[in-house]
Enzyme design. Structure first.
Site, short mmCIF file in Angstrom:
data_model
loop_
_atom_site.label_atom_id
_atom_site.label_comp_id
_atom_site.label_asym_id
_atom_site.label_seq_id
_atom_site.Cartn_x
_atom_site.Cartn_y
_atom_site.Cartn_z
N ARG A 141 0.57 -1.59 -0.01
CA ARG A 141 0.18 -0.21 0.05
C ARG A 141 0.93 1.31 -0.02
NH1 ARG A 141 -2.95 -2.67 3.41
NH2 ARG A 141 -5.05 -3.61 2.72
N LYS A 198 0.54 10.88 -11.47
CA LYS A 198 0.01 9.75 -12.50
C LYS A 198 0.69 8.24 -12.22
CE LYS A 198 -3.65 12.44 -14.90
NZ LYS A 198 -4.47 12.62 -16.45
N GLU A 256 5.20 17.20 -26.25
CA GLU A 256 4.75 17.95 -25.15
C GLU A 256 5.15 19.41 -24.29
OE1 GLU A 256 2.14 16.13 -23.56
OE2 GLU A 256 2.34 13.88 -23.66
N LYS A 272 2.86 22.96 -14.87
CA LYS A 272 2.45 21.42 -14.80
C LYS A 272 2.03 21.13 -13.47
CE LYS A 272 2.12 16.61 -15.36
NZ LYS A 272 2.18 15.14 -15.88
N GLU A 275 -7.91 15.19 -11.32
CA GLU A 275 -8.18 15.71 -12.31
C GLU A 275 -10.12 15.56 -11.95
OE1 GLU A 275 -6.30 13.88 -14.79
OE2 GLU A 275 -7.60 13.50 -16.85
N ARG A 293 -6.83 19.75 -14.58
CA ARG A 293 -6.04 18.88 -15.02
C ARG A 293 -6.30 18.57 -16.43
NH1 ARG A 293 -2.18 15.00 -11.43
NH2 ARG A 293 -0.62 14.33 -12.91
N ASN A 318 -4.19 17.42 -21.33
CA ASN A 318 -5.05 16.42 -22.28
C ASN A 318 -4.91 17.35 -24.03
OD1 ASN A 318 -4.36 14.95 -20.46
ND2 ASN A 318 -6.62 15.00 -19.63
N HIS A 341 -4.94 15.48 -26.97
CA HIS A 341 -4.57 13.32 -26.74
C HIS A 341 -5.42 12.77 -26.59
CE1 HIS A 341 -0.63 15.38 -24.51
NE2 HIS A 341 -0.58 14.43 -23.26
N HIS A 379 -4.18 9.69 -28.57
CA HIS A 379 -4.34 8.63 -28.84
C HIS A 379 -5.45 7.36 -29.27
CE1 HIS A 379 -4.59 9.64 -23.50
NE2 HIS A 379 -3.46 9.40 -24.20
N HIS A 389 4.44 8.93 -27.93
CA HIS A 389 3.67 9.03 -27.51
C HIS A 389 3.80 10.35 -28.27
CE1 HIS A 389 0.45 10.20 -24.97
NE2 HIS A 389 1.50 11.74 -24.59
P1 NAD Z 1 10.88 4.91 -23.15
O1 NAD Z 1 10.59 5.50 -21.15
O2 NAD Z 1 9.44 4.42 -23.87
O3 NAD Z 1 11.16 5.62 -23.36
C1 NAD Z 1 12.11 6.10 -24.65
C2 NAD Z 1 13.26 4.98 -24.91
O4 NAD Z 1 14.71 6.59 -24.70
C3 NAD Z 1 13.59 3.82 -24.48
O5 NAD Z 1 14.41 2.60 -25.10
C4 NAD Z 1 14.61 4.44 -22.81
O6 NAD Z 1 15.39 3.12 -23.35
C5 NAD Z 1 15.07 4.92 -24.28
N1 NAD Z 1 16.27 6.18 -23.17
C6 NAD Z 1 15.63 6.69 -21.58
N2 NAD Z 1 16.71 7.66 -21.51
C7 NAD Z 1 17.99 7.60 -21.78
C8 NAD Z 1 18.51 8.14 -21.94
N3 NAD Z 1 19.07 8.89 -21.11
N4 NAD Z 1 19.63 8.11 -23.12
C9 NAD Z 1 19.77 6.85 -24.29
N5 NAD Z 1 17.90 6.92 -24.06
C10 NAD Z 1 17.65 6.70 -22.93
O7 NAD Z 1 9.14 6.77 -23.01
P2 NAD Z 1 8.75 8.16 -22.50
O8 NAD Z 1 8.68 9.13 -23.91
O9 NAD Z 1 10.17 8.54 -21.60
O10 NAD Z 1 7.55 7.67 -22.11
C11 NAD Z 1 6.53 7.08 -22.86
C12 NAD Z 1 5.99 6.54 -21.47
O11 NAD Z 1 5.28 7.46 -20.64
C13 NAD Z 1 4.36 6.48 -22.11
O12 NAD Z 1 3.82 5.03 -21.34
C14 NAD Z 1 2.91 6.88 -21.89
O13 NAD Z 1 1.97 6.82 -21.22
C15 NAD Z 1 4.19 7.38 -20.33
N6 NAD Z 1 3.35 9.30 -20.22
C16 NAD Z 1 3.24 9.18 -18.89
C17 NAD Z 1 2.33 10.62 -18.56
C18 NAD Z 1 1.83 10.62 -17.00
O14 NAD Z 1 1.58 11.91 -17.00
N7 NAD Z 1 2.59 9.54 -16.28
C19 NAD Z 1 2.66 11.37 -18.90
C20 NAD Z 1 3.05 11.69 -20.38
C21 NAD Z 1 3.60 9.98 -21.06
N1 GLY Z 2 -0.36 13.91 -18.30
C1 GLY Z 2 -1.58 14.08 -17.98
C2 GLY Z 2 -1.47 14.30 -16.60
O1 GLY Z 2 -0.11 14.42 -15.56
O2 GLY Z 2 -2.23 14.42 -16.70
#
Ligand code: NAD
Ligand code: GLY
Length: 378
Positions: A132, A154, A196, A241, A251, A256, A260, A263, A267, A280
């Protein structure tokens, strides 16, 4: 002041009510080498740390982080996941729970996410749910994770066909950002993160989020040499943010949801291409253009502002064309299936009047959306 002095990197705090839940975001080149003092400053007693990272990030930064934390007395276990979205699943979470159990983690121990948004969302989900709640530390290494996913709490995994279908709002104890790690990030990933970043320019004046001079103006001025200004750029995005999340953490009020922007379209593009063709952030750029065009069609936003948005995206080298052959009707169906749609209505966040302001609309007709989805050329 020594360059390893944690105070050299003064954080700003994201305010989450109640006050005790506020947490610091450290942004400074070189912060990865300061991780140990920064962590000790916030979560002092030597503790067990489970580092969750992916294969690529581990190969570049894993040892450096592990050795540094061991030197100051933390007990480290590292769990490495395969790169990419396919790892954001319940079975991956189960493997992390097992690693946490094997490492003997207790509720006062730390789960440290070292990587991009995939690692951050997955590890964050495990931190929220194992016993938890464990202490969560986000150390984002992609531009997208530094400006967006590591901040705001999130956390999620994908479930069946639903992206981020199982998740929680779970704030970290701290976020440590080192813009220098972007030097190893592939160009395509940088551009996805810039999608973004541009989004923040389009929503910055919304409610409490407007901070200083226009962030969109800043991006226009700096577009040709962004590398020089990454720390400032990341800070501005995190501030925007943070202001939004502070106002509407879970949200509820709708503020919040402004994050999006683009988005709903994005999506659908991602789902229509089985989450394999587009990153993304790439889909978000295309989605923001559709949001601008829809806002124009609804007389909410002037074409001159859409052209400003287009110009900035082009200068930054961002692709605005969705993959060919995507059927508007299929996209619309996917938009209705999005978890943010309800009662057969889609809640669109649309730019409003001038760059920086947005508005929510849930009364857009099917034909209006289809006409925008069919409008291919920019
Ligand atoms: P990712 O985490 O898949 O990373 C992309 C690639 O870059 C991977 O292959 C990783 O190994 C590589 N990498 C990472 N850092 C590196 C570095 N410094 N040097 C070399 N390679 C590196 O992709 P992302 O775009 O960071 O994240 C996408 C995810 O984020 C999605 O699942 C999306 O849903 C999520 N997301 C979440 C939120 C949220 O608010 N929680 C917001 C936007 C996106
Ligand atoms: N990436 C959208 C949020 O954090 O609400």
């Amino acid at each position: 002041m020594s360059s390893l002095d944690p105070l050299a990197s003064s954080p700003f705090w994201i305010k989450i009510a109640p006050q005790e839940r506020a947490y610091p975001i450290y942004i400074q080149p070189g912060n990865l080498s300061r991780l140990a003092p920064l962590l000790l400053g916030r979560l002092p007693a030597p503790k067990k740390v489970l580092i969750v990272t992916d294969k690529t990030v581990h190969s570049i930064y894993g040892e450096q982080v592990k050795n540094q934390l061991e030197e100051v007395g933390y007990t480290i276990t590292t769990h490495i996941i395969p790169d990419g979205e396919a790892s954001k699943t319940l079975p991956s979470a189960e493997a992390i729970y097992s690693a946490a159990l094997d490492a003997g983690l207790g509720r006062k121990d730390i789960l440290l996410a070292l990587g991009g948004g995939v690692v951050g969302d997955l590890a964050g989900f495990c931190a929220a749910t194992f016993y938890r709640g464990l202490f969560l530390v986000q150390v984002p290494t992609t531009l997208l994770a530094q400006v967006d996913s590591s901040v705001g709490g999130k956390v999620a995994v994908n479930f069946k066909t639903v992206k981020n279908g199982v998740g929680a709002f779970y704030q970290p104890q701290m976020v440590v950002i080192d813009p220098r790690v972007l030097s190893t990030l592939p160009e395509r990933q940088i551009k996805a993160g810039l999608g973004e970043v541009v989004k923040y320019g389009l929503i910055e004046k919304t409610r409490g989020a407007y901070i200083r001079e226009s962030f969109f103006d800043f991006l226009e001025i700096q577009a040709d040499n962004l590398l020089d200004v990454y720390p400032l750029l990341i800070e501005r995005c995190c501030q925007i943010k943070a202001a939004i999340v502070s106002e509407d953490e879970t949200e509820q009020s709708g503020i919040r949801a402004y994050l999006n922007l683009g988005h709903t379209f994005a999506h659908a593009y991602e789902a229509a291409t089985d989450y394999t063709q587009l990153l993304h952030g790439e889909a978000v750029v295309m989605g923001m253009l559709k949001a601008c065009q829809l806002a124009e069609a609804l007389h909410l936003f002037p074409n001159s502002e859409t052209r400003r948005f287009l110009k900035l995206c082009k200068t930054l080298g961002l692709n605005l064309e969705p993959p060919e052959g995507l059927e508007p009707n299929t996209l619309l169906t996917l938009m209705h299936q999005d978890k943010k749609a309800s009662n057969n209505t889609i809640n669109f966040i649309l730019p409003h009047q001038e760059i920086g302001y947005v508005v929510a609309r849930n009364n857009v007709t099917r034909d209006q959306v289809l006409s925008i989805l069919s409008f291919d050329k920019n």
